[in-house]
Design a protein around this motif. Sequence first.
Motif, PDB file in Angstrom:
ATOM      1  N   ASP A   1      -2.812   3.033   3.444  1.00 35.71           N
ATOM      2  CA  ASP A   1      -1.410   3.412   3.636  1.00 35.71           C
ATOM      3  C   ASP A   1      -0.485   2.754   2.622  1.00 35.71           C
ATOM      4  OD1 ASP A   1      -2.125   5.004   5.732  1.00 35.71           O
ATOM      5  OD2 ASP A   1      -1.507   3.613   7.300  1.00 35.71           O
ATOM      6  N   ALA A   2      -0.773   1.494   2.270  1.00 39.51           N
ATOM      7  CA  ALA A   2       0.145   0.753   1.406  1.00 39.51           C
ATOM      8  C   ALA A   2       0.049   1.224  -0.038  1.00 39.51           C
ATOM      9  CB  ALA A   2      -0.127  -0.741   1.501  1.00 39.51           C
ATOM     10  N   GLU A   3      -1.181   1.250  -0.564  1.00 37.06           N
ATOM     11  CA  GLU A   3      -1.419   1.670  -1.939  1.00 37.06           C
ATOM     12  C   GLU A   3      -0.437   1.015  -2.920  1.00 37.06           C
ATOM     13  OE1 GLU A   3      -1.593   5.960  -2.043  1.00 37.06           O
ATOM     14  OE2 GLU A   3      -3.666   5.956  -1.384  1.00 37.06           O
ATOM     15  N   THR A   4      -0.236  -0.264  -2.724  1.00 38.03           N
ATOM     16  CA  THR A   4       0.603  -1.055  -3.626  1.00 38.03           C
ATOM     17  C   THR A   4      -0.097  -2.379  -3.871  1.00 38.03           C
ATOM     18  OG1 THR A   4       1.831  -1.985  -1.759  1.00 38.03           O
ATOM     19  CG2 THR A   4       2.759  -0.028  -2.824  1.00 38.03           C
ATOM     20  N   PRO A   5       0.196  -3.040  -4.984  1.00 39.27           N
ATOM     21  CA  PRO A   5      -0.407  -4.350  -5.219  1.00 39.27           C
ATOM     22  C   PRO A   5      -0.102  -5.308  -4.073  1.00 39.27           C
ATOM     23  CG  PRO A   5       0.653  -3.544  -7.205  1.00 39.27           C
ATOM     24  CD  PRO A   5       1.042  -2.599  -6.098  1.00 39.27           C
ATOM     25  N   GLY A   6      -1.099  -6.086  -3.685  1.00 36.03           N
ATOM     26  CA  GLY A   6      -0.911  -7.006  -2.579  1.00 36.03           C
ATOM     27  C   GLY A   6      -0.048  -8.195  -2.958  1.00 36.03           C
ATOM     28  N   GLY A   7       0.541  -8.800  -1.938  1.00 34.38           N
ATOM     29  CA  GLY A   7       1.304 -10.014  -2.146  1.00 34.38           C
ATOM     30  C   GLY A   7       0.385 -11.219  -2.172  1.00 34.38           C
ATOM     31  N   ALA A   8       0.975 -12.396  -2.032  1.00 31.55           N
ATOM     32  CA  ALA A   8       0.195 -13.635  -2.058  1.00 31.55           C
ATOM     33  C   ALA A   8      -0.857 -13.607  -0.943  1.00 31.55           C
ATOM     34  CB  ALA A   8       1.120 -14.825  -1.877  1.00 31.55           C
ATOM     35  N   GLY A   9      -2.097 -13.838  -1.319  1.00 27.60           N
ATOM     36  CA  GLY A   9      -3.175 -13.906  -0.343  1.00 27.60           C
ATOM     37  C   GLY A   9      -3.671 -12.560   0.132  1.00 27.60           C
TER      38      GLY A   9
ATOM     39  N   ALA B   1     -12.183   1.323   1.455  1.00 23.14           N
ATOM     40  CA  ALA B   1     -10.983   2.132   1.234  1.00 23.14           C
ATOM     41  C   ALA B   1     -11.041   2.850  -0.110  1.00 23.14           C
ATOM     42  CB  ALA B   1      -9.739   1.251   1.318  1.00 23.14           C
ATOM     43  N   VAL B   2     -11.486   2.147  -1.154  1.00 28.19           N
ATOM     44  CA  VAL B   2     -11.569   2.757  -2.482  1.00 28.19           C
ATOM     45  C   VAL B   2     -12.566   3.919  -2.470  1.00 28.19           C
ATOM     46  CG1 VAL B   2     -12.319   2.369  -4.870  1.00 28.19           C
ATOM     47  CG2 VAL B   2     -10.836   0.705  -3.732  1.00 28.19           C
ATOM     48  N   GLN B   3     -13.740   3.693  -1.870  1.00 24.59           N
ATOM     49  CA  GLN B   3     -14.751   4.752  -1.816  1.00 24.59           C
ATOM     50  C   GLN B   3     -14.238   5.965  -1.051  1.00 24.59           C
ATOM     51  OE1 GLN B   3     -17.711   4.828  -3.259  1.00 24.59           O
ATOM     52  NE2 GLN B   3     -18.028   2.723  -3.921  1.00 24.59           N
ATOM     53  N   ALA B   4     -13.563   5.731   0.074  1.00 27.62           N
ATOM     54  CA  ALA B   4     -13.113   6.834   0.917  1.00 27.62           C
ATOM     55  C   ALA B   4     -12.058   7.683   0.226  1.00 27.62           C
ATOM     56  CB  ALA B   4     -12.581   6.291   2.238  1.00 27.62           C
ATOM     57  N   ARG B   5     -11.052   7.031  -0.348  1.00 27.87           N
ATOM     58  CA  ARG B   5     -10.001   7.838  -0.977  1.00 27.87           C
ATOM     59  C   ARG B   5     -10.503   8.469  -2.265  1.00 27.87           C
ATOM     60  NH1 ARG B   5      -5.126   4.360  -3.721  1.00 27.87           N
ATOM     61  NH2 ARG B   5      -6.328   3.406  -5.388  1.00 27.87           N
ATOM     62  N   SER B   6     -11.500   7.855  -2.916  1.00 28.70           N
ATOM     63  CA  SER B   6     -12.112   8.487  -4.089  1.00 28.70           C
ATOM     64  C   SER B   6     -12.772   9.803  -3.699  1.00 28.70           C
ATOM     65  CB  SER B   6     -13.144   7.555  -4.726  1.00 28.70           C
ATOM     66  OG  SER B   6     -12.548   6.378  -5.212  1.00 28.70           O
ATOM     67  N   LEU B   7     -13.484   9.808  -2.561  1.00 25.96           N
ATOM     68  CA  LEU B   7     -14.124  11.045  -2.120  1.00 25.96           C
ATOM     69  C   LEU B   7     -13.091  12.088  -1.729  1.00 25.96           C
ATOM     70  CD1 LEU B   7     -17.244   9.869  -0.098  1.00 25.96           C
ATOM     71  CD2 LEU B   7     -17.203  11.246  -2.186  1.00 25.96           C
TER      72      LEU B   7
ATOM     73  N   GLY C   1      -1.319   3.084  -6.349  1.00 29.48           N
ATOM     74  CA  GLY C   1      -1.069   4.402  -5.805  1.00 29.48           C
ATOM     75  C   GLY C   1      -1.930   5.462  -6.469  1.00 29.48           C
ATOM     76  N   MET C   2      -2.433   6.391  -5.654  1.00 31.93           N
ATOM     77  CA  MET C   2      -3.236   7.505  -6.164  1.00 31.93           C
ATOM     78  C   MET C   2      -3.145   8.643  -5.164  1.00 31.93           C
ATOM     79  SD  MET C   2      -7.313   7.762  -7.106  1.00 31.93           S
ATOM     80  CE  MET C   2      -7.878   7.899  -5.406  1.00 31.93           C
ATOM     81  N   PRO C   3      -2.593   9.777  -5.537  1.00 29.26           N
ATOM     82  CA  PRO C   3      -2.498  10.878  -4.586  1.00 29.26           C
ATOM     83  C   PRO C   3      -3.881  11.398  -4.191  1.00 29.26           C
ATOM     84  CG  PRO C   3      -1.883  11.612  -6.783  1.00 29.26           C
ATOM     85  CD  PRO C   3      -2.024  10.123  -6.852  1.00 29.26           C
ATOM     86  N   HIS C   4      -4.069  11.710  -2.923  1.00 28.27           N
ATOM     87  CA  HIS C   4      -5.326  12.270  -2.427  1.00 28.27           C
ATOM     88  C   HIS C   4      -5.032  12.985  -1.109  1.00 28.27           C
ATOM     89  CE1 HIS C   4      -5.776   9.076   0.647  1.00 28.27           C
ATOM     90  NE2 HIS C   4      -5.299   8.262  -0.290  1.00 28.27           N
TER      91      HIS C   4
END
Length: 321
Positions: free
Chosen positions: A127-135, A74-80, A141-144
């Motif tokens: 889709d979430a782009e928010t810090p995860g909860g427990a586990g 996910a990080v690689q894809a939205r970075s591109l 967030g980063m616009p792309h």
Amino acid sequence: MRVSVLFPVMPTDPEAVVPFASLVRSGQAARLWQGQSLSADTHQVFAYLAGRGYRVPVGTGVVLMPLRHPVDAAVQARSLARLTGQPMVLGLGPATPDFVTGLHGKPYDSPRDACLSYLTEVRRLLDAETPGGAGTVGLPGMPHPGVEVGLGVLRPVLAHAAGRAADVAISWMTPPGYVRDTLLPAMARGAAAADRARPRMVTVVHAAVDRPHRIPYRLAYTAAHAHLAGPHYTDMLRRAGLRVHHSQPNLGARALVDSGTFVYGSPQDIAAQLAEYGRAGVDEVVVNTAGVYSEHGHPDAVRDLQDILAACREQQPAPVP
């Protein structure tokens, strides 16, 4: 139907990909695709091109799930997507059981379930782009411009899975009739079961222009012998009506040419055959000149693409006034 191009080998020098990116930047092709590379990394080559000024739409067709955690994918894809300024297609595939075993000690218990789980997690992260909860883990967030999550499909089981969870289905070496009669119905059933729209269909097609000193059977073998030695590919081709077996890739190459699955002829002939994919329901066809690239070199492969793309544009219907 959009027409795109594939850089057909694992790159060792990203500069070799520049002429292919130029075809997209100039508007001749819709998107630049690469497959999995174990040489220069696929994502890093796309990032290099963006830094060189080739901020074009890109797609992976496909990179292998067992090599990357979903978070990294996910990080690689939205970075591109951010680097190119264009929506990116992250095409994923489960790899062969032997490859998965070599990396993780055992194959997936169910490739279908592994694909569904992986695609769902990548989509959640994007889709979430928010810090995860427990586990769980989330992304800041980063616009792309957006990421389409795709799945490589050859047979009905993964086509059904793509219908359930993917934005795009990506097939390779699949004849147009097989896409129309087998893959698209399976995708539609999967989409209906998940109460969602059917993913769009992308198909990678081997092609070569008929020129002096070229032998189409040799080109097809050079381009596809590794896939023709894979039981999953030959099973798909037999379902499509071709007489092939993974123990005889040389005969499989002849079947590809004789059936038109490896498209060979004048640029106009190739454009007409590619149009059959559009009539079959394919939304984007990706032209793969791997045989020419390997047999006759980089410039000849680019020249073929230029001529094929020009013929495709010539055959497009004139706009209605």
